[in-house]
Write a protein that holds these residues in place. Structure first.
Motif, PDB file in Angstrom:
ATOM      1  N   THR A 145       0.756  -1.222  -0.167  1.00 23.78           N
ATOM      2  CA  THR A 145      -0.028  -0.052  -0.166  1.00 23.78           C
ATOM      3  C   THR A 145       0.747   1.196   0.053  1.00 23.78           C
ATOM      4  N   LEU A 146       1.716   1.210   0.934  1.00 23.14           N
ATOM      5  CA  LEU A 146       2.679   2.401   0.957  1.00 23.14           C
ATOM      6  C   LEU A 146       3.565   2.604  -0.316  1.00 23.14           C
ATOM      7  N   ALA A 147       3.764   1.487  -0.981  1.00 21.52           N
ATOM      8  CA  ALA A 147       4.688   1.870  -2.360  1.00 21.52           C
ATOM      9  C   ALA A 147       3.546   2.387  -3.320  1.00 21.52           C
ATOM     10  N   VAL A 148       2.488   1.912  -3.492  1.00 18.44           N
ATOM     11  CA  VAL A 148       1.388   2.574  -4.530  1.00 18.44           C
ATOM     12  C   VAL A 148       1.236   4.027  -4.076  1.00 18.44           C
ATOM     13  N   MET A 149       0.683   4.016  -2.712  1.00 13.81           N
ATOM     14  CA  MET A 149       0.227   5.380  -2.391  1.00 13.81           C
ATOM     15  C   MET A 149       1.278   6.519  -2.355  1.00 13.81           C
ATOM     16  N   GLY A 150       2.520   5.783  -2.120  1.00 13.11           N
ATOM     17  CA  GLY A 150       3.535   6.881  -2.187  1.00 13.11           C
ATOM     18  C   GLY A 150       4.037   7.508  -3.303  1.00 13.11           C
ATOM     19  N   GLN A 151       3.721   6.621  -4.492  1.00  8.65           N
ATOM     20  CA  GLN A 151       4.159   7.001  -5.895  1.00  8.65           C
ATOM     21  C   GLN A 151       2.794   7.882  -6.195  1.00  8.65           C
ATOM     22  N   ILE A 152       1.774   7.843  -5.782  1.00  9.23           N
ATOM     23  CA  ILE A 152       0.605   8.731  -6.260  1.00  9.23           C
ATOM     24  C   ILE A 152       0.680  10.133  -5.531  1.00  9.23           C
ATOM     25  N   THR A 153       1.008  10.053  -4.302  1.00  8.42           N
ATOM     26  CA  THR A 153       1.530  11.093  -3.429  1.00  8.42           C
ATOM     27  C   THR A 153       2.609  12.051  -3.880  1.00  8.42           C
ATOM     28  N   TRP A 154       3.591  11.063  -4.524  1.00  3.50           N
ATOM     29  CA  TRP A 154       4.689  12.004  -5.028  1.00  3.50           C
ATOM     30  C   TRP A 154       4.305  12.573  -6.374  1.00  3.50           C
ATOM     31  N   TYR A 155       3.409  12.031  -6.943  1.00  5.82           N
ATOM     32  CA  TYR A 155       3.037  12.673  -8.355  1.00  5.82           C
ATOM     33  C   TYR A 155       2.032  13.947  -7.887  1.00  5.82           C
ATOM     34  N   LEU A 156       0.934  13.810  -7.054  1.00  4.23           N
ATOM     35  CA  LEU A 156       0.279  14.847  -6.699  1.00  4.23           C
ATOM     36  C   LEU A 156       1.001  16.118  -6.075  1.00  4.23           C
ATOM     37  N   ILE A 157       2.102  15.766  -5.554  1.00  4.61           N
ATOM     38  CA  ILE A 157       2.779  16.642  -4.943  1.00  4.61           C
ATOM     39  C   ILE A 157       3.444  17.605  -5.944  1.00  4.61           C
ATOM     40  N   ASN A 158       4.260  16.986  -6.891  1.00  2.93           N
ATOM     41  CA  ASN A 158       4.722  17.559  -8.116  1.00  2.93           C
ATOM     42  C   ASN A 158       3.690  18.226  -9.096  1.00  2.93           C
ATOM     43  N   THR A 159       2.359  17.539  -9.060  1.00  2.00           N
ATOM     44  CA  THR A 159       1.474  18.420 -10.035  1.00  2.00           C
ATOM     45  C   THR A 159       1.181  19.744  -9.119  1.00  2.00           C
ATOM     46  N   ALA A 160       0.989  19.825  -7.963  1.00  2.09           N
ATOM     47  CA  ALA A 160       0.710  20.836  -7.288  1.00  2.09           C
ATOM     48  C   ALA A 160       1.718  22.048  -7.470  1.00  2.09           C
ATOM     49  N   LEU A 161       3.020  21.502  -7.266  1.00  2.00           N
ATOM     50  CA  LEU A 161       4.110  22.581  -7.245  1.00  2.00           C
ATOM     51  C   LEU A 161       4.280  23.087  -8.806  1.00  2.00           C
ATOM     52  N   ARG A 162       3.827  22.081  -9.817  1.00  2.00           N
ATOM     53  CA  ARG A 162       4.014  22.328 -11.231  1.00  2.00           C
ATOM     54  C   ARG A 162       2.822  23.810 -11.397  1.00  2.00           C
ATOM     55  N   SER A 163       1.846  23.286 -11.074  1.00  2.00           N
ATOM     56  CA  SER A 163       0.522  24.050 -11.015  1.00  2.00           C
ATOM     57  C   SER A 163       0.865  25.570 -10.544  1.00  2.00           C
ATOM     58  N   HIS A 164       1.319  25.642  -9.266  1.00  2.43           N
ATOM     59  CA  HIS A 164       1.759  26.924  -8.644  1.00  2.43           C
ATOM     60  C   HIS A 164       2.840  27.605  -9.293  1.00  2.43           C
ATOM     61  N   SER A 165       3.822  26.871  -9.844  1.00  2.00           N
ATOM     62  CA  SER A 165       4.869  27.560 -10.435  1.00  2.00           C
ATOM     63  C   SER A 165       4.533  28.152 -11.936  1.00  2.00           C
ATOM     64  N   ARG A 166       3.487  27.694 -12.481  1.00  2.00           N
ATOM     65  CA  ARG A 166       3.051  28.187 -13.613  1.00  2.00           C
ATOM     66  C   ARG A 166       1.736  28.952 -13.500  1.00  2.00           C
ATOM     67  N   GLY A 167       1.278  29.102 -12.337  1.00  2.00           N
ATOM     68  CA  GLY A 167       0.093  29.953 -12.051  1.00  2.00           C
ATOM     69  C   GLY A 167      -1.068  29.450 -12.728  1.00  2.00           C
ATOM     70  N   ARG A 168      -1.302  28.084 -12.877  1.00  2.00           N
ATOM     71  CA  ARG A 168      -2.246  27.744 -13.398  1.00  2.00           C
ATOM     72  C   ARG A 168      -3.629  28.074 -12.521  1.00  2.00           C
ATOM     73  N   VAL A 169      -4.690  28.296 -13.189  1.00  2.00           N
ATOM     74  CA  VAL A 169      -5.893  28.646 -12.625  1.00  2.00           C
ATOM     75  C   VAL A 169      -7.032  27.867 -13.251  1.00  2.00           C
ATOM     76  N   SER A 170      -8.214  27.467 -12.653  1.00  2.00           N
ATOM     77  CA  SER A 170      -9.414  26.698 -13.195  1.00  2.00           C
ATOM     78  C   SER A 170      -9.940  27.737 -14.361  1.00  2.00           C
ATOM     79  N   SER A 171     -10.645  26.984 -15.176  1.00  2.00           N
ATOM     80  CA  SER A 171     -11.303  27.686 -16.369  1.00  2.00           C
ATOM     81  C   SER A 171     -12.479  28.428 -16.224  1.00  2.00           C
ATOM     82  N   SER A 172     -13.126  28.550 -14.936  1.00  2.00           N
ATOM     83  CA  SER A 172     -14.365  28.998 -14.578  1.00  2.00           C
ATOM     84  C   SER A 172     -14.193  30.401 -14.228  1.00  2.00           C
ATOM     85  N   VAL A 173     -15.301  31.265 -13.957  1.00  2.00           N
ATOM     86  CA  VAL A 173     -15.162  32.619 -13.600  1.00  2.00           C
ATOM     87  C   VAL A 173     -14.563  32.814 -12.387  1.00  2.00           C
ATOM     88  N   ALA A 174     -14.407  31.947 -11.509  1.00  2.00           N
ATOM     89  CA  ALA A 174     -13.879  31.859 -10.197  1.00  2.00           C
ATOM     90  C   ALA A 174     -12.363  32.005 -10.374  1.00  2.00           C
TER      91      ALA A 174
END
Length: 175
Positions: free
Chosen positions: A98-127
């Motif tokens: 479980t730790l092996a699988v969830m650790g990889q998913i966690t690592w991927y999500l952390i990198n995705t969040a960091l990438r979104s932050h650095s690129r200034g990505r926002v949702s496509s809605s009015v908000a």
């Protein structure tokens, strides 16, 4: 080890409280939409987006707490037939997997969040919600779940009791 167990469970409780706040926020937003649409013929125009983010955050944030309380669905076909050391060994193996699988998913999500932050990505809605916020909440919930799995793994290796009294018939009471 007791300090780590207590800290991991404390973090899981904190995340569960955040998940509960997400559910309250969702409910309040839905009620606001009902009032706006029924009486004022208008909308916030972001209900579906916000509810989606809140559901994702609440789901991931509550994983560690649910795991510690034995509330996650488990298939006990083999594990339930074992007791003592063989059962703890199998539980430890399952925790590692479980730790092996969830650790990889966690690592991927952390990198995705960091990438979104650095690129200034926002949702496509009015908000235009910065996407790193819901991604970071999900990553935080998964990281907390991983810590809880590590705490569980350590308990299986050492045979130490957990911080939560589990219902009759669960692993902790059978050992």
């Amino acid at each position: 080890m007791n300090t780590f167990q207590t800290a991991a469970f404390g973090l899981s409780r904190f995340c569960a409280a955040l998940a509960a706040l997400m559910i309250v926020a969702m409910t309040l937003h839905i009620l606001t939409e009902i009032v706006l649409r029924s009486f004022f013929a208008t909308s916030t125009f972001v209900l579906d987006e916000m509810v989606g983010y809140c559901i994702a955050a609440a789901t991931f944030l509550s994983l560690g707490y649910a795991f510690e309380h034995s509330s996650l669905v488990r298939v006990g076909l083999l594990v339930d037939r074992l007791s003592g050391r063989p059962r703890r060994a199998l539980e430890a193996f399952c925790a590692l997997a479980t730790l092996a699988v969830m650790g990889q998913i966690t690592w991927y999500l952390i990198n995705t969040a960091l990438r979104s932050h650095s690129r200034g990505r926002v949702s496509s809605s009015v908000a235009e919600i910065p996407l790193w916020i819901p991604e970071a909440l999900c990553a935080f919930g998964l990281a907390t779940f991983c810590l809880q799995v590590i705490a569980y793994l350590l308990r299986q290796i050492t045979g130490a009791p957990g911080p939560v009294q589990v219902p009759d018939g669960d692993l902790q009471n059978d050992l």
